[in-house]
Scaffold this active site. Structure first.
Site, short mmCIF file in Angstrom:
data_model
loop_
_atom_site.label_atom_id
_atom_site.label_comp_id
_atom_site.label_asym_id
_atom_site.label_seq_id
_atom_site.Cartn_x
_atom_site.Cartn_y
_atom_site.Cartn_z
N PRO A 136 2.50 -43.72 13.83
CA PRO A 136 3.24 -44.95 13.53
C PRO A 136 2.31 -46.16 13.63
CG PRO A 136 4.40 -43.60 15.13
CD PRO A 136 3.03 -43.02 15.01
N CYS A 137 2.42 -47.07 12.67
CA CYS A 137 1.53 -48.23 12.64
C CYS A 137 2.30 -49.54 12.53
CB CYS A 137 0.56 -48.13 11.46
SG CYS A 137 -0.46 -46.66 11.46
#
Length: 389
Positions: A136-137
């Site tokens: 996840p970014c």
């Protein structure tokens, strides 16, 4: 079909078959892709023709972080790569990965507890040619700075940490295309700077449409590629034009209409006769619900599948039948082989499938990398030289 489950949603709205349904926008990321290509001056990004399968000079190895059920792993194995290890926090997804890749070492737990150097020493310190994953970014604050309290942010930097410890030849990171425009591009810049800081400069990014590689589904992905040798970052050239994309029927037409096959995850949510009558009134591209429009959409016949995902049991409606698509149909639309079995309940299987990267897309990315990996192998005779590059 008999069943008692009529709805998964609170405050269910009455279905109105006479109301005109809004059709989904299959090209929702086309604008992002056009803008990326228009302003792209990256000299390191190159597209490779993978129609002619490359021959590997060696058995290239990889580690899959945030591996889920193993979509990327499956694709790279199909391309001839050897899985060394995987990391996944979900016990169900981990069980699926271990079932389908028993030859790979697997770590089930928080990536913060995965110490790459210790693990490599335990299995003989093999060379790792590739680290892949989809962390996840989205947890970045304004101006590309990070909030250490955001768990999604922490996971991305754990991915970077593991890469810095393993020091693979190449890194491949995938995410949704929208990651490129979050915070007006500052998240993208933060990703680039993070990899530059650990010795992977000249990182490239491209949006690859899965359907262009034979996946019978519209599923664009943002793919970051970097290496530590100052070499080009190869991507697979599209193999199909939009007019040639495979239709949904090419993947699921031969599966039984209303006879489940639990042994291969061909199971779906049971509907009462009344519910099936309501489903029968939903047109292609329309939804059974006005409010929960992402659930119970009917797939378009004769076209690639809309992006599949698990939605609390409310998967897409079959293009012809009056039921939702099954877990195995979802898996086929993702290009998982029927021999790939998902652990857990039907809903857990759908969740795993909906979160996966299509194996066929990962396979093509692997093929694109092989020529550069061969070049590194040919130019370097000893492992000592590789580490000095």
């Amino acid at each position: 079909m008999q069943g008692t489950q009529l709805s998964f949603f609170p405050n269910e709205e009455e279905h109105n078959p006479t109301k005109k349904q809004k059709k989904p926008k299959l090209g929702r990321y086309e604008r992002i892709k056009r803008e990326l290509e228009k302003n792209d001056s990256d000299p390191y990004k190159v597209f490779i023709d993978v129609d002619k399968l490359p021959i590997s000079s060696s058995k290239y190895t990889f580690v899959d972080l945030f591996c889920g059920a193993g979509g990327i792993t499956q694709g790279l194995v199909q391309a001839g790569f050897q899985p060394l290890a995987s990391v996944e926090v979900s016990p169900i997804a981990s069980a699926t990965h271990q079932r389908n890749f028993p030859q790979s070492h697997h770590f089930c737990g928080d990536i913060e507890q995965f110490y790459a150097q210790n693990w490599l020493e335990q299995i003989g310190s093999p060379e790792v040619h590739l680290v892949v994953g989809g962390p996840p970014c989205q947890g970045f604050s304004v101006a590309g700075k990070r909030d250490p309290k955001d768990p999604r942010n922490r996971l991305f930097y754990e991915f970077v940490r593991v890469v810095s410890e393993i020091r693979p030849w190449y890194v491949v990171m995938e995410n949704v295309p929208g990651i490129l425009t979050i915070q007006k591009g500052n998240v993208k810049q933060a990703i680039i700077e993070a990899f530059e800081s650990i010795g992977y400069p000249n990182i490239s990014v491209a949006i690859l449409e899965s359907a262009a590689y034979g996946v019978p589904q519209i599923r664009p992905r943002a793919i970051f590629i970097a290496n530590r040798f100052g070499m080009q970052n190869p991507y697979p050239k599209p193999q199909l034009s939009p007019e040639e994309y495979k239709p949904i029927e090419s993947a699921i037409a031969d599966l039984p209409a209303y006879t489940p096959i639990p042994e291969i995850n061909h199971e779906w949510t049971k509907h009462s006769p009344e519910y099936m009558e309501r489903i029968a009134q939903v047109p292609p591209g329309g939804s059974l619900y006005e409010k929960f429009v992402d659930a119970f959409k009917r797939q378009y016949p004769g076209k690639p599948s809309m992006t599949v995902k698990e939605n609390h049991g409310g998967t897409h409606i079959h293009p012809y039948l009056n039921r939702v698509i099954s877990a195995r149909e979802m898996a086929r639309l993702q290009t998982f082989p029927d021999t790939f079995i998902f652990e857990g309940t039907m809903k857990k299987a759908m969740w795993q499938i909906g979160n996966a990267v299509p194996p066929r897309l990962a396979e093509c990315i692997g093929y694109a990398l092989i020529s550069n990996l061969n070049n590194i192998t040919q130019k370097t005779n000893t492992r000592v030289n590789i580490n000095n590059l």
